[in-house]
Design a protein around this motif. Structure first.
Motif, PDB file in Angstrom:
ATOM      1  N   VAL A  89       0.863  -1.178   0.000  1.00 11.60           N
ATOM      2  CA  VAL A  89       0.000   0.000   0.000  1.00 11.60           C
ATOM      3  C   VAL A  89       0.901   1.231   0.000  1.00 11.60           C
ATOM      4  O   VAL A  89       1.762   1.370   0.873  1.00 11.60           O
ATOM      5  CB  VAL A  89      -0.916   0.021   1.245  1.00 11.60           C
ATOM      6  CG1 VAL A  89      -1.810   1.254   1.223  1.00 11.60           C
ATOM      7  CG2 VAL A  89      -1.758  -1.247   1.299  1.00 11.60           C
ATOM      8  N   LYS A  90       0.729   2.084  -0.985  1.00 10.07           N
ATOM      9  CA  LYS A  90       1.515   3.309  -1.018  1.00 10.07           C
ATOM     10  C   LYS A  90       1.011   4.255   0.064  1.00 10.07           C
ATOM     11  O   LYS A  90      -0.168   4.610   0.083  1.00 10.07           O
ATOM     12  CB  LYS A  90       1.422   3.974  -2.392  1.00 10.07           C
ATOM     13  CG  LYS A  90       2.213   3.236  -3.463  1.00 10.07           C
ATOM     14  CD  LYS A  90       2.343   4.072  -4.731  1.00 10.07           C
ATOM     15  CE  LYS A  90       3.253   3.378  -5.728  1.00 10.07           C
ATOM     16  NZ  LYS A  90       3.467   4.186  -6.954  1.00 10.07           N
ATOM     17  N   LEU A  91       1.893   4.629   0.953  1.00 14.19           N
ATOM     18  CA  LEU A  91       1.514   5.435   2.110  1.00 14.19           C
ATOM     19  C   LEU A  91       2.258   6.757   2.120  1.00 14.19           C
ATOM     20  O   LEU A  91       3.413   6.835   1.691  1.00 14.19           O
ATOM     21  CB  LEU A  91       1.831   4.680   3.406  1.00 14.19           C
ATOM     22  CG  LEU A  91       1.177   3.317   3.595  1.00 14.19           C
ATOM     23  CD1 LEU A  91       1.660   2.696   4.895  1.00 14.19           C
ATOM     24  CD2 LEU A  91      -0.343   3.440   3.585  1.00 14.19           C
ATOM     25  N   PRO A  92       1.652   7.791   2.662  1.00 16.39           N
ATOM     26  CA  PRO A  92       2.377   9.041   2.880  1.00 16.39           C
ATOM     27  C   PRO A  92       3.372   8.855   4.019  1.00 16.39           C
ATOM     28  O   PRO A  92       3.177   7.987   4.884  1.00 16.39           O
ATOM     29  CB  PRO A  92       1.275  10.022   3.270  1.00 16.39           C
ATOM     30  CG  PRO A  92       0.231   9.157   3.922  1.00 16.39           C
ATOM     31  CD  PRO A  92       0.256   7.860   3.147  1.00 16.39           C
ATOM     32  N   PRO A  93       4.434   9.639   4.036  1.00 12.40           N
ATOM     33  CA  PRO A  93       5.359   9.553   5.166  1.00 12.40           C
ATOM     34  C   PRO A  93       4.706  10.088   6.425  1.00 12.40           C
ATOM     35  O   PRO A  93       3.700  10.808   6.362  1.00 12.40           O
ATOM     36  CB  PRO A  93       6.529  10.441   4.730  1.00 12.40           C
ATOM     37  CG  PRO A  93       5.921  11.413   3.773  1.00 12.40           C
ATOM     38  CD  PRO A  93       4.836  10.646   3.050  1.00 12.40           C
ATOM     39  N   PRO A  94       5.241   9.746   7.584  1.00 14.44           N
ATOM     40  CA  PRO A  94       4.669  10.266   8.829  1.00 14.44           C
ATOM     41  C   PRO A  94       4.754  11.789   8.909  1.00 14.44           C
ATOM     42  O   PRO A  94       5.763  12.385   8.499  1.00 14.44           O
ATOM     43  CB  PRO A  94       5.530   9.612   9.918  1.00 14.44           C
ATOM     44  CG  PRO A  94       6.157   8.432   9.259  1.00 14.44           C
ATOM     45  CD  PRO A  94       6.354   8.822   7.834  1.00 14.44           C
ATOM     46  N   SER A 127      15.186   7.414   9.003  1.00 18.04           N
ATOM     47  CA  SER A 127      14.598   7.800  10.288  1.00 18.04           C
ATOM     48  C   SER A 127      13.671   6.719  10.807  1.00 18.04           C
ATOM     49  O   SER A 127      13.262   5.810  10.069  1.00 18.04           O
ATOM     50  CB  SER A 127      13.829   9.110  10.134  1.00 18.04           C
ATOM     51  OG  SER A 127      12.683   8.909   9.317  1.00 18.04           O
ATOM     52  N   PHE A 128      13.287   6.826  12.067  1.00 17.56           N
ATOM     53  CA  PHE A 128      12.292   5.920  12.634  1.00 17.56           C
ATOM     54  C   PHE A 128      10.984   6.033  11.865  1.00 17.56           C
ATOM     55  O   PHE A 128      10.321   5.019  11.591  1.00 17.56           O
ATOM     56  CB  PHE A 128      12.081   6.258  14.113  1.00 17.56           C
ATOM     57  CG  PHE A 128      11.049   5.407  14.797  1.00 17.56           C
ATOM     58  CD1 PHE A 128      11.279   4.067  15.058  1.00 17.56           C
ATOM     59  CD2 PHE A 128       9.830   5.953  15.185  1.00 17.56           C
ATOM     60  CE1 PHE A 128      10.326   3.275  15.685  1.00 17.56           C
ATOM     61  CE2 PHE A 128       8.870   5.180  15.824  1.00 17.56           C
ATOM     62  CZ  PHE A 128       9.117   3.826  16.064  1.00 17.56           C
ATOM     63  N   GLY A 129      10.612   7.237  11.486  1.00 18.53           N
ATOM     64  CA  GLY A 129       9.386   7.420  10.725  1.00 18.53           C
ATOM     65  C   GLY A 129       9.423   6.708   9.384  1.00 18.53           C
ATOM     66  O   GLY A 129       8.429   6.115   8.955  1.00 18.53           O
ATOM     67  N   TYR A 150       1.374   8.235  13.706  1.00 16.35           N
ATOM     68  CA  TYR A 150       1.304   7.725  12.331  1.00 16.35           C
ATOM     69  C   TYR A 150       0.097   6.808  12.149  1.00 16.35           C
ATOM     70  O   TYR A 150      -0.583   6.862  11.118  1.00 16.35           O
ATOM     71  CB  TYR A 150       2.597   6.992  11.988  1.00 16.35           C
ATOM     72  CG  TYR A 150       2.788   6.736  10.507  1.00 16.35           C
ATOM     73  CD1 TYR A 150       2.394   7.659   9.544  1.00 16.35           C
ATOM     74  CD2 TYR A 150       3.404   5.561  10.075  1.00 16.35           C
ATOM     75  CE1 TYR A 150       2.601   7.428   8.190  1.00 16.35           C
ATOM     76  CE2 TYR A 150       3.619   5.317   8.724  1.00 16.35           C
ATOM     77  CZ  TYR A 150       3.217   6.254   7.780  1.00 16.35           C
ATOM     78  OH  TYR A 150       3.413   6.017   6.437  1.00 16.35           O
ATOM     79  N   ILE A 151      -0.182   5.985  13.137  1.00 16.29           N
ATOM     80  CA  ILE A 151      -1.370   5.125  13.056  1.00 16.29           C
ATOM     81  C   ILE A 151      -2.625   5.984  12.947  1.00 16.29           C
ATOM     82  O   ILE A 151      -3.511   5.708  12.112  1.00 16.29           O
ATOM     83  CB  ILE A 151      -1.442   4.195  14.275  1.00 16.29           C
ATOM     84  CG1 ILE A 151      -0.329   3.138  14.195  1.00 16.29           C
ATOM     85  CG2 ILE A 151      -2.807   3.513  14.362  1.00 16.29           C
ATOM     86  CD1 ILE A 151      -0.174   2.308  15.452  1.00 16.29           C
ATOM     87  N   ALA A 152      -2.719   7.029  13.753  1.00 14.42           N
ATOM     88  CA  ALA A 152      -3.875   7.930  13.685  1.00 14.42           C
ATOM     89  C   ALA A 152      -3.951   8.624  12.328  1.00 14.42           C
ATOM     90  O   ALA A 152      -5.041   8.787  11.747  1.00 14.42           O
ATOM     91  CB  ALA A 152      -3.802   8.959  14.810  1.00 14.42           C
ATOM     92  N   ASP A 160      -5.125   5.988   9.719  1.00 12.49           N
ATOM     93  CA  ASP A 160      -6.541   5.677   9.913  1.00 12.49           C
ATOM     94  C   ASP A 160      -7.423   6.829   9.420  1.00 12.49           C
ATOM     95  O   ASP A 160      -8.459   6.615   8.773  1.00 12.49           O
ATOM     96  CB  ASP A 160      -6.832   5.388  11.384  1.00 12.49           C
ATOM     97  CG  ASP A 160      -6.611   3.926  11.767  1.00 12.49           C
ATOM     98  OD1 ASP A 160      -6.628   3.060  10.866  1.00 12.49           O
ATOM     99  OD2 ASP A 160      -6.422   3.651  12.967  1.00 12.49           O
ATOM    100  N   ALA A 161      -7.009   8.055   9.724  1.00 13.14           N
ATOM    101  CA  ALA A 161      -7.801   9.217   9.308  1.00 13.14           C
ATOM    102  C   ALA A 161      -7.842   9.334   7.785  1.00 13.14           C
ATOM    103  O   ALA A 161      -8.854   9.766   7.207  1.00 13.14           O
ATOM    104  CB  ALA A 161      -7.227  10.493   9.924  1.00 13.14           C
ATOM    105  N   ALA A 162      -6.752   8.954   7.139  1.00 14.83           N
ATOM    106  CA  ALA A 162      -6.682   9.026   5.674  1.00 14.83           C
ATOM    107  C   ALA A 162      -7.382   7.848   5.003  1.00 14.83           C
ATOM    108  O   ALA A 162      -7.535   7.849   3.780  1.00 14.83           O
ATOM    109  CB  ALA A 162      -5.230   9.091   5.236  1.00 14.83           C
ATOM    110  N   LYS A 163      -7.762   6.834   5.799  1.00 16.69           N
ATOM    111  CA  LYS A 163      -8.454   5.648   5.279  1.00 16.69           C
ATOM    112  C   LYS A 163      -7.678   4.995   4.126  1.00 16.69           C
ATOM    113  O   LYS A 163      -8.246   4.641   3.086  1.00 16.69           O
ATOM    114  CB  LYS A 163      -9.876   6.000   4.842  1.00 16.69           C
ATOM    115  CG  LYS A 163     -10.751   6.516   5.975  1.00 16.69           C
ATOM    116  CD  LYS A 163     -12.188   6.668   5.536  1.00 16.69           C
ATOM    117  CE  LYS A 163     -13.091   7.281   6.587  1.00 16.69           C
ATOM    118  NZ  LYS A 163     -12.875   6.879   7.954  1.00 16.69           N
ATOM    119  N   VAL A 164      -6.379   4.825   4.351  1.00 15.57           N
ATOM    120  CA  VAL A 164      -5.537   4.220   3.311  1.00 15.57           C
ATOM    121  C   VAL A 164      -5.671   2.700   3.288  1.00 15.57           C
ATOM    122  O   VAL A 164      -5.288   2.067   2.305  1.00 15.57           O
ATOM    123  CB  VAL A 164      -4.060   4.617   3.509  1.00 15.57           C
ATOM    124  CG1 VAL A 164      -3.879   6.110   3.287  1.00 15.57           C
ATOM    125  CG2 VAL A 164      -3.575   4.226   4.906  1.00 15.57           C
TER     126      VAL A 164
END
Length: 228
Positions: free
Chosen positions: A26-31, A105-107, A152-154, A157-161
């Protein structure tokens, strides 16, 4: 997870017809938040199903200096494969990642973890492996890691990825215990294993395709560290 001793028993089983979907990325935005570490090296501990595949993904991630399969979440005296497999020790199969924060980074490690290393929406299960020892978990070492992981989890979840909510637990790291030697570098040493070919090599391919800027062709292996 299928241990090495059982490999011959599954050699003729077609995983593609077993009802388990191919590994997806899943392509995700960075934190939006990150840890800005100043030490020469840092460590992070992630759990996401069988540690063979999670280890392999991080071994192919730029900036990672070492990635060790092991156990976290339980006590030292139960950190043994046969006991952890019972699902009653509190341990999760985990990977301790040592990395250079100047390179990654950790992120960014979290982005790899949620994007290609596992499915964070399945509770106590990854692919054919079921039980609390295969749960999704970030074991944080300090308040910064806790803050960034929860944020990052929040954010995701908010972005509904994902099609469902993330079930990854964020828990303090009480201890990390390396797994038995035969579990280390397993995906590299057994690329022809039906399990590895079906569930783990696609994770590495997904890392290369989805996050090419973080991909390294040659994995950093535990065996090479021990020789050094």
């Amino acid at each position: 997870m299928l241990i090495a001793a059982a490999a011959l028993a599954i050699a003729s089983w077609s995983f593609l017809g077993s009802g388990f979907a191919d590994e997806k990325a899943v392509k995700l935005p960075p934190p939006a938040q990150d840890v800005h570490a100043t030490a020469a090296t840092e460590t992070a501990v992630f759990a996401g199903g069988c540690f063979w595949g999670v280890q392999a993904v991080f071994q192919h991630t730029k900036g990672v200096l070492n990635a060790v399969s092991g156990y976290a979440g339980g006590e030292q005296n139960t950190a043994h494969y046969e006991m952890v497999g019972s699902g009653r020790t509190g341990h999760a199969e985990s990977v301790q990642v040592t990395y250079d924060p100047k390179q990654v980074s950790f992120g960014k490690l979290l982005q790899v973890y949620f994007s290609v290393a596992h499915d964070p929406t399945t509770l106590n299960r990854q692919g054919p492996d079921a039980g609390p020892q295969y749960r999704s978990a970030v074991f944080y070492r300090n308040a910064d890691q806790k803050r960034v992981a929860e944020s990052y989890i929040a954010q995701l979840d908010a972005a509904k990825v994902f099609p469902a909510r993330i079930v990854t637990e964020v828990s303090p790291l009480k201890g990390f215990y390396p797994a038995e030697a035969y579990h280390q570098d397993y995906a590299t040493r057994h690329p022809d294993s039906p399990y590895i070919a079906t569930f783990d090599l696609p994770k590495i391919a997904n890392l290369k395709a989805t996050l090419p800027q973080l991909y390294r062709e040659q994995p950093v292996l535990v065996s090479a560290q021990s020789k050094g």
